[in-house]
Design a protein around this motif. Structure first.
Motif, PDB file in Angstrom:
ATOM      1  N   HIS A   1       0.825  -1.216   0.000  1.00  0.00           N
ATOM      2  CA  HIS A   1       0.000   0.000   0.000  1.00  0.00           C
ATOM      3  C   HIS A   1       0.857   1.263   0.000  1.00  0.00           C
ATOM      4  O   HIS A   1       0.456   2.279  -0.544  1.00  0.00           O
ATOM      5  CB  HIS A   1      -0.951   0.023   1.199  1.00  0.00           C
ATOM      6  CG  HIS A   1      -2.124  -0.867   1.024  1.00  0.00           C
ATOM      7  ND1 HIS A   1      -3.356  -0.404   0.668  1.00  0.00           N
ATOM      8  CD2 HIS A   1      -2.251  -2.209   1.143  1.00  0.00           C
ATOM      9  CE1 HIS A   1      -4.198  -1.409   0.575  1.00  0.00           C
ATOM     10  NE2 HIS A   1      -3.541  -2.523   0.872  1.00  0.00           N
ATOM     11  N   LYS A   2       2.025   1.181   0.593  1.00  0.00           N
ATOM     12  CA  LYS A   2       2.906   2.356   0.657  1.00  0.00           C
ATOM     13  C   LYS A   2       3.301   2.835  -0.734  1.00  0.00           C
ATOM     14  O   LYS A   2       3.573   4.009  -0.938  1.00  0.00           O
ATOM     15  CB  LYS A   2       4.166   2.029   1.455  1.00  0.00           C
ATOM     16  CG  LYS A   2       3.916   1.711   2.897  1.00  0.00           C
ATOM     17  CD  LYS A   2       5.218   1.347   3.559  1.00  0.00           C
ATOM     18  CE  LYS A   2       5.040   0.047   4.301  1.00  0.00           C
ATOM     19  NZ  LYS A   2       6.265  -0.547   4.749  1.00  0.00           N
ATOM     20  N   CYS A   3       3.335   1.932  -1.677  1.00  0.00           N
ATOM     21  CA  CYS A   3       3.745   2.276  -3.041  1.00  0.00           C
ATOM     22  C   CYS A   3       2.747   3.196  -3.731  1.00  0.00           C
ATOM     23  O   CYS A   3       3.107   3.912  -4.659  1.00  0.00           O
ATOM     24  CB  CYS A   3       3.933   1.016  -3.871  1.00  0.00           C
ATOM     25  SG  CYS A   3       5.295   0.006  -3.294  1.00  0.00           S
ATOM     26  N   LEU A   4       1.517   3.188  -3.278  1.00  0.00           N
ATOM     27  CA  LEU A   4       0.518   4.067  -3.873  1.00  0.00           C
ATOM     28  C   LEU A   4       0.896   5.534  -3.678  1.00  0.00           C
ATOM     29  O   LEU A   4       0.576   6.380  -4.508  1.00  0.00           O
ATOM     30  CB  LEU A   4      -0.864   3.786  -3.281  1.00  0.00           C
ATOM     31  CG  LEU A   4      -1.493   2.459  -3.697  1.00  0.00           C
ATOM     32  CD1 LEU A   4      -2.755   2.211  -2.889  1.00  0.00           C
ATOM     33  CD2 LEU A   4      -1.793   2.437  -5.165  1.00  0.00           C
ATOM     34  N   ASN A   5       1.599   5.825  -2.583  1.00  0.00           N
ATOM     35  CA  ASN A   5       2.028   7.206  -2.332  1.00  0.00           C
ATOM     36  C   ASN A   5       2.960   7.714  -3.420  1.00  0.00           C
ATOM     37  O   ASN A   5       2.913   8.881  -3.790  1.00  0.00           O
ATOM     38  CB  ASN A   5       2.719   7.322  -0.973  1.00  0.00           C
ATOM     39  CG  ASN A   5       1.763   7.079   0.163  1.00  0.00           C
ATOM     40  OD1 ASN A   5       0.560   7.280   0.025  1.00  0.00           O
ATOM     41  ND2 ASN A   5       2.293   6.642   1.289  1.00  0.00           N
ATOM     42  N   LEU A   6       3.810   6.840  -3.935  1.00  0.00           N
ATOM     43  CA  LEU A   6       4.733   7.224  -5.006  1.00  0.00           C
ATOM     44  C   LEU A   6       3.950   7.683  -6.227  1.00  0.00           C
ATOM     45  O   LEU A   6       4.253   8.724  -6.806  1.00  0.00           O
ATOM     46  CB  LEU A   6       5.640   6.047  -5.366  1.00  0.00           C
ATOM     47  CG  LEU A   6       6.522   6.248  -6.591  1.00  0.00           C
ATOM     48  CD1 LEU A   6       7.616   7.263  -6.281  1.00  0.00           C
ATOM     49  CD2 LEU A   6       7.136   4.937  -7.029  1.00  0.00           C
ATOM     50  N   ILE A   7       2.935   6.963  -6.577  1.00  0.00           N
ATOM     51  CA  ILE A   7       2.134   7.310  -7.751  1.00  0.00           C
ATOM     52  C   ILE A   7       1.315   8.565  -7.485  1.00  0.00           C
ATOM     53  O   ILE A   7       1.190   9.410  -8.356  1.00  0.00           O
ATOM     54  CB  ILE A   7       1.210   6.140  -8.142  1.00  0.00           C
ATOM     55  CG1 ILE A   7       2.032   4.953  -8.511  1.00  0.00           C
ATOM     56  CG2 ILE A   7       0.275   6.542  -9.242  1.00  0.00           C
ATOM     57  CD1 ILE A   7       1.931   4.480  -9.908  1.00  0.00           C
ATOM     58  N   GLU A   8       0.762   8.694  -6.292  1.00  0.00           N
ATOM     59  CA  GLU A   8      -0.032   9.886  -5.974  1.00  0.00           C
ATOM     60  C   GLU A   8       0.824  11.136  -6.110  1.00  0.00           C
ATOM     61  O   GLU A   8       0.373  12.148  -6.638  1.00  0.00           O
ATOM     62  CB  GLU A   8      -0.616   9.786  -4.571  1.00  0.00           C
ATOM     63  CG  GLU A   8      -1.736   8.784  -4.469  1.00  0.00           C
ATOM     64  CD  GLU A   8      -2.208   8.579  -3.041  1.00  0.00           C
ATOM     65  OE1 GLU A   8      -1.576   9.091  -2.092  1.00  0.00           O
ATOM     66  OE2 GLU A   8      -3.228   7.875  -2.886  1.00  0.00           O
TER      67      GLU A   8
END
Length: 70
Positions: free
Chosen positions: A57-64
């Motif tokens: 889930h932490k990886c979603l921050n990179l895309i955001e």
């Protein structure tokens, strides 16, 4: 050609999803190589793909973060 890159990216991410660091590294590469609208599509795909993988889930921050820059 671009669509093939998007599909390839999803395949690679699926294959390395067992390791957070590899997944994050491949995701960073994808964000720099894909077109802006493909990054948005990738974000939606990631939301669904990571539903049962809380460690990713932490990886979603990179895309955001990257989505906002478009």
């Amino acid at each position: 050609m671009a669509r093939a890159m998007f599909e390839y990216t999803k395949t690679v991410l699926e294959k390395v999803s067992f390791n957070f660091e590899l997944f994050n590294k491949e995701l960073e590469k994808a964000v720099t190589r894909l077109l802006p609208y493909e990054v948005k599509e990738l974000y939606f795909w990631l939301q669904e793909f990571t539903q049962n993988k809380p460690d990713l889930h932490k990886c979603l921050n990179l895309i955001e973060t990257k989505k906002r820059s478009f």
